[in-house]
Design an enzyme around this catalytic site. Structure first.
Site, PDB file in Angstrom:
ATOM      1  N   THR A   2      -4.331   1.606  -8.767  1.00 22.34           N
ATOM      2  CA  THR A   2      -5.431   2.927  -8.880  1.00 22.34           C
ATOM      3  C   THR A   2      -6.242   2.841  -9.860  1.00 22.34           C
ATOM      4  OG1 THR A   2      -5.965   5.616  -9.070  1.00 22.34           O
ATOM      5  CG2 THR A   2      -3.793   4.631  -8.830  1.00 22.34           C
ATOM      6  N   ASP A   3      -7.919   3.531 -10.491  1.00 26.74           N
ATOM      7  CA  ASP A   3      -8.374   3.178 -11.527  1.00 26.74           C
ATOM      8  C   ASP A   3      -7.379   4.469 -12.130  1.00 26.74           C
ATOM      9  OD1 ASP A   3      -9.242   5.777  -9.852  1.00 26.74           O
ATOM     10  OD2 ASP A   3     -11.270   4.713 -10.874  1.00 26.74           O
ATOM     11  N   GLU A   4      -6.815   6.139 -11.377  1.00 30.43           N
ATOM     12  CA  GLU A   4      -6.357   7.340 -12.368  1.00 30.43           C
ATOM     13  C   GLU A   4      -4.865   6.467 -12.901  1.00 30.43           C
ATOM     14  OE1 GLU A   4      -6.005  10.495  -9.916  1.00 30.43           O
ATOM     15  OE2 GLU A   4      -7.329   9.565  -7.992  1.00 30.43           O
ATOM     16  N   SER A  29      -0.096   9.299  -2.271  1.00 28.22           N
ATOM     17  CA  SER A  29      -1.399   9.498  -2.423  1.00 28.22           C
ATOM     18  C   SER A  29      -1.992  10.506  -3.722  1.00 28.22           C
ATOM     19  CB  SER A  29      -2.119   8.599  -2.010  1.00 28.22           C
ATOM     20  OG  SER A  29      -2.337   8.932  -0.571  1.00 28.22           O
ATOM     21  N   LYS A  39       2.070   6.516 -10.162  1.00 33.34           N
ATOM     22  CA  LYS A  39       2.120   5.139  -9.889  1.00 33.34           C
ATOM     23  C   LYS A  39       1.182   3.680 -11.433  1.00 33.34           C
ATOM     24  CE  LYS A  39      -0.314   3.204  -7.113  1.00 33.34           C
ATOM     25  NZ  LYS A  39       0.047   2.912  -5.881  1.00 33.34           N
ATOM     26  N   PHE A  78       0.051  -1.692  -0.009  1.00 30.27           N
ATOM     27  CA  PHE A  78      -0.131  -0.202   0.374  1.00 30.27           C
ATOM     28  C   PHE A  78       0.628   1.580  -0.089  1.00 30.27           C
ATOM     29  CE2 PHE A  78      -3.249  -3.152   2.643  1.00 30.27           C
ATOM     30  CZ  PHE A  78      -3.852  -2.641   1.576  1.00 30.27           C
ATOM     31  N   ARG A 125     -16.381  10.386  -9.894  1.00 33.80           N
ATOM     32  CA  ARG A 125     -16.057   9.527  -9.488  1.00 33.80           C
ATOM     33  C   ARG A 125     -16.477   8.049  -8.959  1.00 33.80           C
ATOM     34  NH1 ARG A 125     -12.680  12.320 -11.612  1.00 33.80           N
ATOM     35  NH2 ARG A 125     -11.297  13.502 -10.697  1.00 33.80           N
ATOM     36  N   ASN A 149     -11.764   5.353  -2.503  1.00 35.92           N
ATOM     37  CA  ASN A 149     -12.142   5.078  -1.216  1.00 35.92           C
ATOM     38  C   ASN A 149     -12.584   6.135  -0.228  1.00 35.92           C
ATOM     39  OD1 ASN A 149     -10.422   2.298  -0.209  1.00 35.92           O
ATOM     40  ND2 ASN A 149     -10.580   2.720  -2.515  1.00 35.92           N
ATOM     41  N   TYR A 180       1.045  11.931 -10.173  1.00 35.82           N
ATOM     42  CA  TYR A 180       0.344  10.767  -8.828  1.00 35.82           C
ATOM     43  C   TYR A 180       0.371   9.708  -9.969  1.00 35.82           C
ATOM     44  CZ  TYR A 180      -2.539   7.681  -6.812  1.00 35.82           C
ATOM     45  OH  TYR A 180      -2.695   6.762  -5.912  1.00 35.82           O
ATOM     46  N   LEU A 187     -10.426  14.810  -0.977  1.00 31.76           N
ATOM     47  CA  LEU A 187     -12.168  15.339  -0.542  1.00 31.76           C
ATOM     48  C   LEU A 187     -13.333  14.722   0.262  1.00 31.76           C
ATOM     49  CD1 LEU A 187     -14.617  17.296  -2.622  1.00 31.76           C
ATOM     50  CD2 LEU A 187     -15.680  15.403  -2.969  1.00 31.76           C
TER      51      LEU A 187
HETATM   52  P1  NAD Z   1      -2.054   6.712   2.460  1.00 31.95           P
HETATM   53  O1  NAD Z   1      -1.044   8.601   2.256  1.00 31.95           O
HETATM   54  O2  NAD Z   1      -3.872   6.773   2.860  1.00 31.95           O
HETATM   55  O3  NAD Z   1      -1.381   5.596   3.225  1.00 31.95           O
HETATM   56  C1  NAD Z   1      -0.237   5.736   2.375  1.00 31.95           C
HETATM   57  C2  NAD Z   1       1.251   4.906   3.319  1.00 31.95           C
HETATM   58  O4  NAD Z   1       2.195   4.993   3.280  1.00 31.95           O
HETATM   59  C3  NAD Z   1       1.003   6.318   4.442  1.00 31.95           C
HETATM   60  O5  NAD Z   1       0.551   5.150   6.021  1.00 31.95           O
HETATM   61  C4  NAD Z   1       2.579   6.243   4.374  1.00 31.95           C
HETATM   62  O6  NAD Z   1       2.971   6.969   6.336  1.00 31.95           O
HETATM   63  C5  NAD Z   1       3.204   5.261   4.158  1.00 31.95           C
HETATM   64  N1  NAD Z   1       4.460   5.207   2.611  1.00 31.95           N
HETATM   65  C6  NAD Z   1       4.557   6.397   2.568  1.00 31.95           C
HETATM   66  N2  NAD Z   1       5.555   6.226   1.738  1.00 31.95           N
HETATM   67  C7  NAD Z   1       6.615   5.726   2.337  1.00 31.95           C
HETATM   68  C8  NAD Z   1       7.634   5.009   1.710  1.00 31.95           C
HETATM   69  N3  NAD Z   1       8.514   5.133   0.969  1.00 31.95           N
HETATM   70  N4  NAD Z   1       7.710   3.681   2.594  1.00 31.95           N
HETATM   71  C9  NAD Z   1       6.621   2.881   3.285  1.00 31.95           C
HETATM   72  N5  NAD Z   1       5.656   3.858   3.763  1.00 31.95           N
HETATM   73  C10 NAD Z   1       5.414   5.038   3.250  1.00 31.95           C
HETATM   74  O7  NAD Z   1      -2.516   6.356   1.634  1.00 31.95           O
HETATM   75  P2  NAD Z   1      -3.714   5.134   0.856  1.00 31.95           P
HETATM   76  O8  NAD Z   1      -5.233   5.996   0.273  1.00 31.95           O
HETATM   77  O9  NAD Z   1      -4.539   4.916   2.443  1.00 31.95           O
HETATM   78  O10 NAD Z   1      -3.723   4.602  -0.471  1.00 31.95           O
HETATM   79  C11 NAD Z   1      -3.186   3.359   0.154  1.00 31.95           C
HETATM   80  C12 NAD Z   1      -2.678   2.566  -1.415  1.00 31.95           C
HETATM   81  O11 NAD Z   1      -3.660   2.816  -2.237  1.00 31.95           O
HETATM   82  C13 NAD Z   1      -1.876   3.347  -2.714  1.00 31.95           C
HETATM   83  O12 NAD Z   1      -0.867   3.066  -3.245  1.00 31.95           O
HETATM   84  C14 NAD Z   1      -2.754   4.146  -3.081  1.00 31.95           C
HETATM   85  O13 NAD Z   1      -1.849   4.451  -5.073  1.00 31.95           O
HETATM   86  C15 NAD Z   1      -3.961   3.271  -3.548  1.00 31.95           C
HETATM   87  N6  NAD Z   1      -5.334   4.116  -3.333  1.00 31.95           N
HETATM   88  C16 NAD Z   1      -5.816   4.578  -3.051  1.00 31.95           C
HETATM   89  C17 NAD Z   1      -7.130   4.434  -2.926  1.00 31.95           C
HETATM   90  C18 NAD Z   1      -7.947   6.240  -2.314  1.00 31.95           C
HETATM   91  O14 NAD Z   1      -8.758   6.809  -2.898  1.00 31.95           O
HETATM   92  N7  NAD Z   1      -7.607   6.149  -1.559  1.00 31.95           N
HETATM   93  C19 NAD Z   1      -7.831   4.305  -4.256  1.00 31.95           C
HETATM   94  C20 NAD Z   1      -6.819   3.584  -4.719  1.00 31.95           C
HETATM   95  C21 NAD Z   1      -5.979   2.448  -4.725  1.00 31.95           C
HETATM   96  P1  TYD Z   2      -9.305  13.440  -3.818  1.00 35.64           P
HETATM   97  O1  TYD Z   2      -9.986  13.177  -3.233  1.00 35.64           O
HETATM   98  O2  TYD Z   2      -8.177  14.330  -4.055  1.00 35.64           O
HETATM   99  O3  TYD Z   2      -9.417  12.192  -5.161  1.00 35.64           O
HETATM  100  P2  TYD Z   2      -8.591  11.885  -6.915  1.00 35.64           P
HETATM  101  O4  TYD Z   2      -8.214  13.056  -6.884  1.00 35.64           O
HETATM  102  O5  TYD Z   2      -7.667  10.910  -6.567  1.00 35.64           O
HETATM  103  O6  TYD Z   2      -9.712  11.895  -7.967  1.00 35.64           O
HETATM  104  O7  TYD Z   2     -10.217  13.896  -5.289  1.00 35.64           O
HETATM  105  C1  TYD Z   2     -12.136  13.592  -5.396  1.00 35.64           C
HETATM  106  C2  TYD Z   2     -12.237  14.929  -5.913  1.00 35.64           C
HETATM  107  O8  TYD Z   2     -12.737  15.586  -5.629  1.00 35.64           O
HETATM  108  C3  TYD Z   2     -11.198  15.170  -7.530  1.00 35.64           C
HETATM  109  O9  TYD Z   2     -12.324  15.957  -8.652  1.00 35.64           O
HETATM  110  C4  TYD Z   2     -11.140  16.836  -7.154  1.00 35.64           C
HETATM  111  C5  TYD Z   2     -12.210  17.298  -6.101  1.00 35.64           C
HETATM  112  N1  TYD Z   2     -11.622  18.031  -5.040  1.00 35.64           N
HETATM  113  C6  TYD Z   2     -12.956  19.079  -4.943  1.00 35.64           C
HETATM  114  O10 TYD Z   2     -12.910  19.757  -6.359  1.00 35.64           O
HETATM  115  N2  TYD Z   2     -12.262  20.165  -3.526  1.00 35.64           N
HETATM  116  C7  TYD Z   2     -11.417  19.499  -2.741  1.00 35.64           C
HETATM  117  O11 TYD Z   2     -10.764  20.586  -1.646  1.00 35.64           O
HETATM  118  C8  TYD Z   2     -10.368  18.232  -3.001  1.00 35.64           C
HETATM  119  C9  TYD Z   2      -9.806  18.251  -2.426  1.00 35.64           C
HETATM  120  C10 TYD Z   2     -10.936  17.822  -5.129  1.00 35.64           C
END
Ligand code: NAD
Ligand code: TYD
Length: 362
Positions: A139-141, A89, A169, A85, A229, A195, A165, A205
């Site tokens: 990620t789907d991005e 992000s 990825k 993970f 999204r 998520n 980003y 957001l």
């Molecule tokens: P997050 O930013 O909340 O957590 C990332 C974690 O990685 C943190 O605990 C951070 O300390 C750790 N980290 C960062 N750099 C590191 C390094 N060099 N070595 C070890 N640990 C490190 O992210 P998240 O939202 O929990 O996402 C987790 C994974 O899922 C990511 O790979 C992200 O791309 C992917 N993902 C996230 C979403 C989303 O909506 N959040 C959706 C799809 C995929």
């Molecule tokens: P975000 O949670 O940053 O996820 P991602 O960019 O990875 O999809 O943003 C979700 C959506 O919300 C994205 O279209 C950007 C938008 N957004 C806002 O409109 N205002 C905000 O302050 C933030 C953080 C995101």
């Protein structure tokens, strides 16, 4: 034995907490879990308070870019599975400065793959090599942006990342693919949609909107708010990951999504309406009056949508929450008095600097 890199972040910590839930994982007593995390601004050991005293829990503070520490960890604990993970992000942070994204998401994933390759090659071929898995959480991005009438992203969709980003990825996904095809490392990749849930850092957001609403601050919506999204409750992402680890086919990619496309404006309006019911403002006005349209994000992807039929068909996965039920749980989590300390801690320090820089406000 499982090694969870990035296990102190938002999704990683839910994955770890669910691992210790006997209803979700009846065998957890027999399994050791190693959380390996650099604890960046997004990593928080408090997320793991409920399980960190368990005898089969180990935490290692380290970066996935640290080859020596990775090697020591792998040889000491000999995990059967590694789930990655660890990443930077947040898209907006990647736009403000991409360096950390290149270092962790690309160089870090490369370093982790190399450490895993050496470890894998040291195993005597047999049960150990056959059961070993490396699951890369992505990620789907990476697929880029869809037009309104395009079909949702399938696993075969072309990679077209648009932000630093998603580009980082995408690069990491390609490395994982190559380490499977070239070196035979038993890798799998998952590409999940956005998520949401408790424990999410309030720069994204949904937690940002809940947090700002309750503090009577502006609710910033980028551009026209019509970006789409496909939202998935975090626990449903974790259930998909457990299935992919157990039953996924090595070398395959699985898309994970909630079948829940919403515009950003719909998301923000839903949060405001729920808050109006659960915790009305003292002045009787709706939280919607705090909505503020702000400058758009550069290169802002218009629409993401996931076709998760492969995962449903092959591994019988389906999400358990709708957006309506998941968002209600999430709002209640942020309102819960017990989670106040968590929030107070994460919004100190670096968080204040980020908000000032990003939104040019106090
Ligand atoms: P997050 O930013 O909340 O957590 C990332 C974690 O990685 C943190 O605990 C951070 O300390 C750790 N980290 C960062 N750099 C590191 C390094 N060099 N070595 C070890 N640990 C490190 O992210 P998240 O939202 O929990 O996402 C987790 C994974 O899922 C990511 O790979 C992200 O791309 C992917 N993902 C996230 C979403 C989303 O909506 N959040 C959706 C799809 C995929
Ligand atoms: P975000 O949670 O940053 O996820 P991602 O960019 O990875 O999809 O943003 C979700 C959506 O919300 C994205 O279209 C950007 C938008 N957004 C806002 O409109 N205002 C905000 O302050 C933030 C953080 C995101």
């Amino acid at each position: 034995m499982i090694l969870v890199t990035g296990g102190a972040g938002f999704i990683g910590s839910h994955f770890v907490l669910d691992w210790f839930d006997k209803n979700l994982n009846p065998n957890f007593h027999n399994q050791q879990i190693i959380v390996y995390d650099a604890l960046t601004y997004a990593g928080n050991l408090q997320n793991l308070n409920a399980v960190c005293k368990e005898p089969n829990f180990v935490f290692i503070h380290g970066s996935i870019a640290d080859r020596d520490l990775l090697a020591k960890t792998l040889y000491k604990y000999r995990p059967k599975w590694v789930i990655n993970f660890a990443a930077e992000s947040h898209v907006d942070r990647s736009i403000a400065g991409a360096g950390d994204f290149i270092n962790t998401n690309i160089v870090g994933t490369f370093t982790l793959l190399e450490a895993v390759r050496t470890y894998f090659n040291s195993m005597i071929p047999g049960e150990e090599t056959q059961s070993f898995r490396f699951l890369h959480v992505s990620t789907d991005e990476v697929y880029g942006s869809l037009s309104p009438n395009d079909p949702p992203f399938a696993e075969t969709h072309q990679y077209q990342p648009n932000s630093p980003y998603s580009a980082s990825k995408a690069a990491s996904d390609h490395l994982v693919r190559a380490w499977y095809h070239t070196y035979g490392i038993p890798c799998l990749t998952s590409n999940c949609s956005n998520n949401y849930g408790g424990l999410q850092f309030p720069e994204k957001l949904i937690p940002l909107i809940i947090h700002n609403a309750l503090r009577l601050k502006d609710l910033p919506i980028y551009g026209d708010g019509q970006q789409i999204r496909d939202w998935l409750f975090v626990k449903d992402h974790c259930s998909a990951l457990r299935l992919i680890l157990e039953k996924g086919k090595v070398g395959e990619v699985y898309n994970i999504g909630g079948n829940s496309e919403k515009t950003n404006l719909q998301v923000v309006n839903t949060i405001c309406e729920k808050l109006d019911q659960i915790k009305p403002r003292a002045d009787g006005k709706s939280y919607k009056t705090q909505i503020k349209f702000v400058k758009d994000r550069p290169g802002h992807d218009r629409r993401y949508a996931i076709n998760a039929t492969k995962l449903q068909r092959e591994l019988q996965w389906k999400p358990s929450e709708t957006f309506e039920s998941g968002i209600e749980k999430t709002i209640l989590w942020y309102l819960d008095e017990q989670n106040k300390t968590w929030l107070e801690n994460v919004i100190s320090g670096d968080y204040q600097n980020w908000i000032k820089q990003q939104y040019k406000c106090k």
